[in-house]
Design a protein around this motif. Structure first.
Motif, short mmCIF file in Angstrom:
data_model
loop_
_atom_site.label_atom_id
_atom_site.label_comp_id
_atom_site.label_asym_id
_atom_site.label_seq_id
_atom_site.Cartn_x
_atom_site.Cartn_y
_atom_site.Cartn_z
N LYS A 129 0.83 -1.21 0.00
CA LYS A 129 0.00 0.00 0.00
C LYS A 129 0.86 1.26 0.00
CE LYS A 129 -3.66 2.23 2.72
NZ LYS A 129 -4.48 2.13 3.97
N LYS A 174 1.58 9.36 -6.12
CA LYS A 174 1.89 10.78 -5.93
C LYS A 174 2.58 11.38 -7.15
CE LYS A 174 2.32 11.10 -0.90
NZ LYS A 174 3.26 11.35 0.22
N ALA A 210 1.05 4.02 -2.99
CA ALA A 210 0.75 5.43 -2.68
C ALA A 210 1.90 6.35 -3.12
CB ALA A 210 0.49 5.58 -1.18
#
Length: 772
Positions: free
Chosen positions: A342, A350, A346
């Motif tokens: 995760k 970005k 993430a």
């Protein structure tokens, strides 16, 4: 001697050897003196008297028993039965003696009881050694013969003492003694100071009472385990279950883990302090169950909180605790893997908003940052445990190959990694130290390890390496060699074979150019040759394609090529040279600029050179004339002209008045050209070429994959001869997955192609056969 004689005169005489009652009374007085007044010692006369009485009685042929008024046995029965009488009388004596101790023990409790028990045990066992020595003749003869004949419940005199202690005193007092021990241990667990030597003595006495019924010469731990270890473990379990339930209700999980750690350390110290070593494993298991296993659910729930807040020290504490119970860490590994995946997704999300403009360095750094962070966690908190390392690897493999940039497993990750390598290994002015570069390349290999489509990386890397070598733009040969060595170590010789051959070609080309210079020097010519360097690249090893446009080089270049062709033909007859014009570059001097005393040097591509040299004959040239002379296709000519216009080397006019290069436009030299630099780089990469090259690379990858899958299938079938369809697919995946992860549908297509080509045949029951 006089004193000894006087002492001897006061001693009762040794009784008749055949008088059992008199003999036993004499022996009982001596035994009693040892058992009750051992501290006063025993004089030599008494010692010798008792020993002699035992010897005489056991060796007598007859003995008179005044109790029954008859004879115990005739001469034929000998000492065998007479020894039994002494043995039974000794048992009776010990039973009475120990019964008296039982009555005395009832007046004590708790620590006083322990003191009494230990004191009496020490006196009793010490006395037993003396008595055993006095009765050694009985041990050597009667007891030995009885034991040799397999008689049960016959022991040497010392062991007999222990057996009687166990049967008489121990059976009636051990529960009270153990209760007192447990009270003391509980006091210590509550922080009070205790006399732990007492417990140690109790443990030793319990151990000493363990006798193997089948072989009295051997000892067991049965008494100790049943009477000490079992109640001790049960009390320990109850104590920690109660304490931990209360503590968790009033404190945080982190504080509980600290408490559990401290308690486990205390119990570990308790074993060498006063417990038997045999209890270590069951005690550890008991404590692990009560302190950890019973609370494992709430500990695991807390793990996610610790992960979210990077609580390394607390995670290490949790790891140490849960590692002590069976399967305690498996749920943690699963949560850790999901968390890392995760976090990686993430981090990529970005930066994925940049799309095609995404900087390869930014992308790779984002991947490395997550890996470095959690690798540090595995090392510090999880002791580099292989299973946690595997969880980290699984998570990294997932977010490296399937993230927002990759979009469901495309080839973007290996492509971006190859581009980042290209940037690192190119000569630049970023001042990167060689040691820093080596460290960075090692990090690159960390990401490379997780890439599934290693063949994609290979294709892009080899194309970029080719450009670096041809354009001599590598930062250093050592760095290039180091990277190839790392790839070879990771994927094997075959993976880097072509890369190494490219280096060899460049070295051969250096030697060839030296020979060509000598060749030119020997020619008679008034024309000064251009300063040219040639790279001879083997067709099978370099990932370069011929140019996709016709091209007529300038006359000056054409003459130089003729000379080189003549020289090369002498060296290697029968070889054909194909010029890769799109890779060629050069420098030309501009002497026409009015505002510069020093001529500018333009660094240009071969196509730009051909265009600019046309202006030596004419100050102006129209689009059609340039195209006709150079023979360049518009998709190569137009970008080359655009770069020259953008740099203001040329000025465009005419046509429809637009800024677009094309038919009807006129181009002229800009005599007002200005630049702060003397050397101007005009050889820019053309976006259309880059896009086309990327597309060609992907097409090549697909073709290579089909061939690789087909060759793997043929290789497997050649070895097996026949094979089930599903098993063949599975084996094919196993053999190829180190290069890329093949799709089952693609493997099936390759099988169909091989069936059409008659490499394989279909057999019954979904089976395939190999056709030689």
């Amino acid at each position: 001697m006089a004193a000894v004689s006087r002492a001897a005169m006061h001693m009762p005489p040794v009784p008749n050897r055949e008088d059992l009652e008199a003999t036993w009374k004499y022996l009982e007085a001596g035994v009693n003196k040892i058992m009750i007044n051992l501290a006063d010692g025993i004089d030599m006369n008494t010692y010798m008297g008792v020993y002699t009485a035992v010897h005489n009685f056991c060796t007598s042929q007859k003995a008179v028993n005044t109790n029954n008024g008859g004879q115990i046995g005739g001469a034929h029965r000998g000492a065998h039965l007479l020894g039994e009488d002494l043995y039974q009388n000794l048992i009776t004596y010990l039973t009475q003696y120990l019964s008296g101790l039982v009555e005395k023990s009832k007046t004590h409790s708790d620590e006083a009881l322990l003191t009494f028990y230990i004191k009496e045990w020490d006196r009793y066992t010490t006395s037993a050694k003396y008595v055993n020595h006095l009765f050694r003749y009985l041990n050597r003869h009667w007891v030995k013969r009885e034991m040799d004949e397999g008689k049960k419940n016959i022991y040497d005199v010392y062991t007999l003492h222990l057996v009687q202690w166990r049967l008489t005193l121990f059976e009636q007092t051990n529960k009270k003694v153990m209760a007192a021990v447990l009270k003391m241990v509980e006091k210590q667990r509550h922080g009070e100071t205790i006399e732990h030597g007492q417990i140690k003595s109790i443990v030793e006495s319990f151990v000493s009472l363990g006798l193997d019924e089948s072989d009295p010469t051997k000892s067991t731990l049965d008494v100790y385990r049943y009477s000490f270890e079992r109640p001790f473990l049960e009390a320990t379990k109850v104590f920690y279950q109660t304490e931990s339930a209360q503590f968790t209700a009033e404190n945080s999980i982190v504080e509980y883990m600290k408490k559990a750690e401290a308690r486990l350390a205390e119990e570990a110290e308790r074993v060498p302090m006063y417990l038997h070593p045999d209890i270590e494993k069951p005690l550890t298991k008991c404590c692990n169950t009560a302190l950890i296993a019973d609370h494992s659910a709430i500990l695991r729930d807390e793990f996610q909180v610790l992960l979210d807040h990077d609580r390394y020290e607390d995670m290490e504490r949790m790891y140490n605790l849960l590692a002590r119970i069976p399967d305690g860490l498996e749920p943690l590994r699963s949560r850790f893997e999901a968390h890392v995946r995760k976090a990686g997704l993430a981090a990529v999300a970005k930066i994925s908003t940049e799309g095609d403009k995404l900087d390869p360095k930014t992308y790779v750094d984002a991947l490395l940052e997550i890996h470095t962070q959690y690798q540090g966690l595995v090392a510090k908190a999880f002791k580099d445990e292989p299973e946690f390392t595997r969880s980290l690897d699984n998570a990294c493999k997932e977010f490296v190959n399937r993230n927002a940039v990759c979009k469901s497993g495309s080839n973007k990750s290996p492509e971006l990694l190859a581009k980042h390598c290209d940037h690192l290994l190119k000569r630049s002015t970023n001042g990167t130290e060689e040691s820093d570069l080596e460290a960075t390349l090692t990090q690159i290999m960390t990401v490379f390890k997780y890439i599934e489509d290693k063949d994609v990386f290979q294709k892009f890397y080899s194309r970029m390496l080719a450009r670096r070598l041809v354009h001599t733009s590598s930062s250093s040969d050592d760095a290039e060699t180091s990277m190839i060595s790392k790839l070879k170590e990771a994927c094997g010789y075959e993976y880097t074979n072509k890369l190494q051959r490219m280096f060899q070609d460049m070295q051969i080309s250096k030697d060839l150019n030296s020979g060509f210079k000598d060749f030119q020097a020997g020619l008679d010519s008034d024309i000064k040759p251009i300063d040219a360097t040639y790279s001879i690249l083997g067709t099978g090893f370099w990932p370069l394609s011929p140019p996709n446009t016709d091209f007529t080089p300038p006359a000056e270049v054409a003459k130089a090529l003729q000379r080189f062709a003549q020289f090369y033909g002498q060296k290697h007859s029968g070889r054909k040279l194909t010029y890769l014009w799109q890779m060629c570059k050069g420098e030309i001097k501009a002497n026409y600029c009015k505002n510069s005393k020093t001529p500018f040097t333009f660094q240009v591509s071969a196509y730009q050179m051909a265009i600019l040299l046309l202006f030596n004959d004419n100050d102006k040239n129209d689009y059609e004339a340039i195209r006709a002379t150079t023979q360049l296709a518009p998709d190569q000519l137009d970008p080359s002209l655009s770069i020259l216009l953008k740099a203001k080397v040329l000025i465009m006019s005419g046509g429809d008045g637009s800024d677009k290069v094309g038919s009807g436009k006129m181009f002229a030299l800009n005599y007002e050209f200005k630049s702060k630099k003397i050397r101007i780089q005009l050889n820019m990469a053309i976006k259309a070429d880059q896009k086309q090259e990327a597309e060609e690379t992907h097409k090549t990858i697909e073709e290579d994959r089909k061939l690789l899958m087909q060759s793997a299938i043929v290789r497997i079938m050649k070895a097996r001869k026949t094979m089930k369809h599903n098993l063949l697919v599975s084996e094919c995946i196993n053999q190829i997955k180190s290069r890329f992860m093949p799709k089952i549908s693609d493997i099936k297509k390759c099988i169909d192609i091989l069936l059409e080509k008659e490499y394989l045949e279909r057999l019954e029951d979904d089976e395939l056969g190999y056709l030689a």
